[in-house]
Enzyme design. Structure first.
Site, PDB file in Angstrom:
ATOM      1  N   ASN A   9     -86.578 -21.252  -4.333  1.00 36.62           N
ATOM      2  CA  ASN A   9     -86.191 -21.349  -2.923  1.00 36.62           C
ATOM      3  C   ASN A   9     -86.057 -19.950  -2.325  1.00 36.62           C
ATOM      4  O   ASN A   9     -86.370 -18.945  -2.949  1.00 36.62           O
ATOM      5  CB  ASN A   9     -84.894 -22.153  -2.775  1.00 36.62           C
ATOM      6  CG  ASN A   9     -83.721 -21.524  -3.518  1.00 36.62           C
ATOM      7  OD1 ASN A   9     -83.713 -20.332  -3.810  1.00 36.62           O
ATOM      8  ND2 ASN A   9     -82.722 -22.326  -3.831  1.00 36.62           N
ATOM      9  N   GLN A  38     -97.100 -31.989   0.019  1.00 36.75           N
ATOM     10  CA  GLN A  38     -96.418 -30.702   0.102  1.00 36.75           C
ATOM     11  C   GLN A  38     -95.054 -30.835   0.778  1.00 36.75           C
ATOM     12  O   GLN A  38     -94.108 -30.160   0.415  1.00 36.75           O
ATOM     13  CB  GLN A  38     -97.273 -29.697   0.871  1.00 36.75           C
ATOM     14  CG  GLN A  38     -98.408 -29.121   0.048  1.00 36.75           C
ATOM     15  CD  GLN A  38     -97.923 -28.461  -1.223  1.00 36.75           C
ATOM     16  OE1 GLN A  38     -98.124 -28.982  -2.320  1.00 36.75           O
ATOM     17  NE2 GLN A  38     -97.284 -27.320  -1.108  1.00 36.75           N
ATOM     18  N   HIS A  82     -91.901 -31.429  -1.326  1.00 36.68           N
ATOM     19  CA  HIS A  82     -91.360 -30.371  -2.187  1.00 36.68           C
ATOM     20  C   HIS A  82     -89.938 -30.005  -1.797  1.00 36.68           C
ATOM     21  O   HIS A  82     -89.072 -29.814  -2.641  1.00 36.68           O
ATOM     22  CB  HIS A  82     -92.232 -29.117  -2.105  1.00 36.68           C
ATOM     23  CG  HIS A  82     -93.263 -29.036  -3.185  1.00 36.68           C
ATOM     24  ND1 HIS A  82     -92.949 -28.931  -4.505  1.00 36.68           N
ATOM     25  CD2 HIS A  82     -94.619 -29.042  -3.130  1.00 36.68           C
ATOM     26  CE1 HIS A  82     -94.053 -28.871  -5.235  1.00 36.68           C
ATOM     27  NE2 HIS A  82     -95.082 -28.936  -4.414  1.00 36.68           N
ATOM     28  N   GLU A 127    -100.591 -20.639   1.664  1.00 33.22           N
ATOM     29  CA  GLU A 127    -100.493 -20.687   0.202  1.00 33.22           C
ATOM     30  C   GLU A 127    -101.567 -21.617  -0.349  1.00 33.22           C
ATOM     31  O   GLU A 127    -102.360 -21.250  -1.218  1.00 33.22           O
ATOM     32  CB  GLU A 127     -99.099 -21.187  -0.202  1.00 33.22           C
ATOM     33  CG  GLU A 127     -98.938 -21.382  -1.702  1.00 33.22           C
ATOM     34  CD  GLU A 127     -97.690 -22.175  -2.049  1.00 33.22           C
ATOM     35  OE1 GLU A 127     -97.272 -22.091  -3.219  1.00 33.22           O
ATOM     36  OE2 GLU A 127     -97.132 -22.876  -1.185  1.00 33.22           O
ATOM     37  N   HIS A 128    -101.577 -22.847   0.137  1.00 30.07           N
ATOM     38  CA  HIS A 128    -102.610 -23.829  -0.213  1.00 30.07           C
ATOM     39  C   HIS A 128    -103.454 -24.107   1.026  1.00 30.07           C
ATOM     40  O   HIS A 128    -102.908 -24.277   2.112  1.00 30.07           O
ATOM     41  CB  HIS A 128    -101.985 -25.150  -0.678  1.00 30.07           C
ATOM     42  CG  HIS A 128    -101.052 -25.013  -1.840  1.00 30.07           C
ATOM     43  ND1 HIS A 128     -99.670 -24.938  -1.673  1.00 30.07           N
ATOM     44  CD2 HIS A 128    -101.280 -24.933  -3.166  1.00 30.07           C
ATOM     45  CE1 HIS A 128     -99.108 -24.834  -2.864  1.00 30.07           C
ATOM     46  NE2 HIS A 128    -100.054 -24.822  -3.792  1.00 30.07           N
ATOM     47  N   ASP A 173    -102.094 -28.365  -8.481  1.00 34.82           N
ATOM     48  CA  ASP A 173    -100.699 -28.323  -8.916  1.00 34.82           C
ATOM     49  C   ASP A 173    -100.553 -28.711 -10.380  1.00 34.82           C
ATOM     50  O   ASP A 173     -99.616 -28.280 -11.052  1.00 34.82           O
ATOM     51  CB  ASP A 173     -99.848 -29.279  -8.068  1.00 34.82           C
ATOM     52  CG  ASP A 173     -99.273 -28.601  -6.838  1.00 34.82           C
ATOM     53  OD1 ASP A 173     -99.435 -27.373  -6.703  1.00 34.82           O
ATOM     54  OD2 ASP A 173     -98.670 -29.302  -6.007  1.00 34.82           O
ATOM     55  N   HIS A 196    -101.605  23.853 -14.242  1.00 31.90           N
ATOM     56  CA  HIS A 196    -102.725  22.921 -14.390  1.00 31.90           C
ATOM     57  C   HIS A 196    -104.014  23.706 -14.676  1.00 31.90           C
ATOM     58  O   HIS A 196    -104.803  23.336 -15.558  1.00 31.90           O
ATOM     59  CB  HIS A 196    -102.908  22.099 -13.110  1.00 31.90           C
ATOM     60  CG  HIS A 196    -101.950  20.954 -12.968  1.00 31.90           C
ATOM     61  ND1 HIS A 196    -100.599  21.125 -12.849  1.00 31.90           N
ATOM     62  CD2 HIS A 196    -102.166  19.605 -12.915  1.00 31.90           C
ATOM     63  CE1 HIS A 196    -100.011  19.946 -12.722  1.00 31.90           C
ATOM     64  NE2 HIS A 196    -100.947  19.001 -12.766  1.00 31.90           N
TER      65      HIS A 196
END
Length: 429
Positions: free
Chosen positions: A209, A255, A258, A322-323, A356, A415
């Protein structure tokens, strides 16, 4: 759902805003938990587990007897389904393995690249309203393939102080080395600092979350890496008249269930489809056991009509889902023009839930617009890329002068000297 027709471009930022709390609302709580866990270890973990999860847990490590009990409680059909998913995920992630990359950049200068596993990784598996044992497959399988030596898993306990049997079974199946009954901010902070019981890890994976997301971001301030910012789940569907309204509605609801802070969006060039999908959602949602959760998410979601494919593609890239489901006649154009998305699902018969669970791709993905910068979890997420170089006498002669000139121009005499000494030693050879 909220229907919007031909939104003006200047209104897109507000239209596409995620239904999340402000960072200020969350940071105070997260910082407080982190400070106490760093100072008090397990004592703070016990306190916050009781406060946030409503259960007193004084032994966080899951025992062998608890694991054995879980093995007997998971049904054979579920074990078989998990086994099929694991097999497909292994196939896809093993295909991502690459060998050493080696090249001679100049005569006598050999450079190569090799991968090494991250030794200690922490997996966060949400429990809450749904035991996401599928996320274990998505994280522990590639961790195992990569060769991580310590795979620690944290998941919140239920009101009886236990972890769902399917989570324990899947963790055992995938080679997790230690499982702990702890969730939320306190789990992330425990894996960040290490406590008397829970080991510190080098990188933390897993969704959660908004509090878990902020906690993971805070962990990076203490030298622990994270997979990505991954908060409440989201889905955007692009569909036209070639899409089946009942399928689209089912994907949006999959979705929405969820969590109440999930967001789903339908973008379409068809007003008829928008209306049909809305009706389907109203019908299908009544049959869901998680109707109340899904309804709250749907209330925050949108049906957006636009006049052309070009506008749709620009809007979708601005959102960065996201999807992302593409179900249109002009499929090739949408695939060619997508720049920002976590995982993409194509056609009427590719539901997001396939990714998923069992198609083989990884479902741990960036949310909240982070697809513009981050990739989803993959095999390389559990590995580090190390570079090597070996220079011969001929090689240092080949590139030495260039190094001297560049070092001198930057004012870094030591160097330059490191090369000059070598070149001088070779002058008499």
């Amino acid at each position: 759902m909220n229907k919007i027709y031909n939104p003006k471009k200047e209104d897109w930022p507000q239209l596409l805003k995620r239904p999340t709390k402000s960072l200020a609302d969350i940071e105070t709580t997260v910082n407080q938990v982190f400070e106490e866990v760093q100072k008090e270890g397990d004592t703070a973990l016990i306190k916050y587990t009781q406060k946030f999860d409503g259960i007193l847990v004084d032994k966080f490590l899951v025992s062998e007897s608890e694991i054995n009990e879980a093995l007997s409680l998971v049904s054979k059909p579920l074990k078989d389904a998990i086994g099929l998913a694991k097999q497909n995920i292994e196939i896809f992630h093993k295909a991502q393995q690459t060998g050493k990359v080696e090249v001679e950049t100049a005569i006598g200068v050999q450079c190569w690249q090799e991968k090494r596993p991250i030794q200690k990784v922490g997996l966060y598996i949400p429990g809450g309203t749904a035991p996401l044992f599928s996320t274990i497959l998505m994280l522990a399988v590639p961790a195992s393939i990569a060769g991580c030596t310590e795979i620690v898993l944290c998941s919140p306990p239920n009101k009886e102080g236990r972890i769902h049997p399917a989570i324990l079974y899947t963790a055992h199946l995938c080679g997790v080395t230690k499982i702990f009954k702890i969730g939320g901010i306190q789990a992330i902070s425990a894996m960040t600092f290490g406590t008397e019981t829970i080991p510190q890890v080098y990188k933390i994976f897993g969704p959660g979350n908004q509090y878990v997301t902020v906690a993971k971001q805070l962990a990076t301030k203490y030298g622990v890496a994270i997979d990505m910012p991954a908060g409440p789940s989201e889905l955007l569907v692009m569909a036209d008249d070639s899409a089946k309204a009942e399928f689209v509605a089912s994907d949006l609801l999959s979705q929405a269930e969820h969590g109440v802070d999930s967001q789903v969006i339908l973008v379409s060039t068809s007003k008829v489809l928008l209306e049909d999908v809305e009706k389907e959602i109203e019908q299908q949602i009544n049959d869901l056991p998680r109707k109340e959760i899904a309804q709250k998410a749907i209330d925050n979601s949108k049906l957006i009509y636009v006049e052309s494919d070009a506008i749709a593609q620009e809007l979708i890239n601005e959102y960065g889902p996201e999807h992302y489901i593409i179900c249109v006649k002009n499929e090739a154009s949408y695939l060619e023009n997508i720049a920002n998305a976590g995982s993409i699902f194509i056609g009427n018969y590719t539901p997001e839930s396939a990714g998923d669970y069992a198609s083989g791709t990884n479902h741990t993905l960036p949310t909240n617009g982070y697809t513009k910068q981050y990739s989803g979890v993959n095999l390389d997420s559990f590995m580090k890329i190390m570079t090597f170089q070996k220079i011969s006498k001929v090689g240092i002669k080949t590139i030495g002068e260039a190094i001297e000139i560049m070092a001198d121009a930057e004012g870094l005499q030591a160097h330059k000297n490191a090369v000059t000494l070598r070149l001088n030693s070779l002058k008499n050879e």
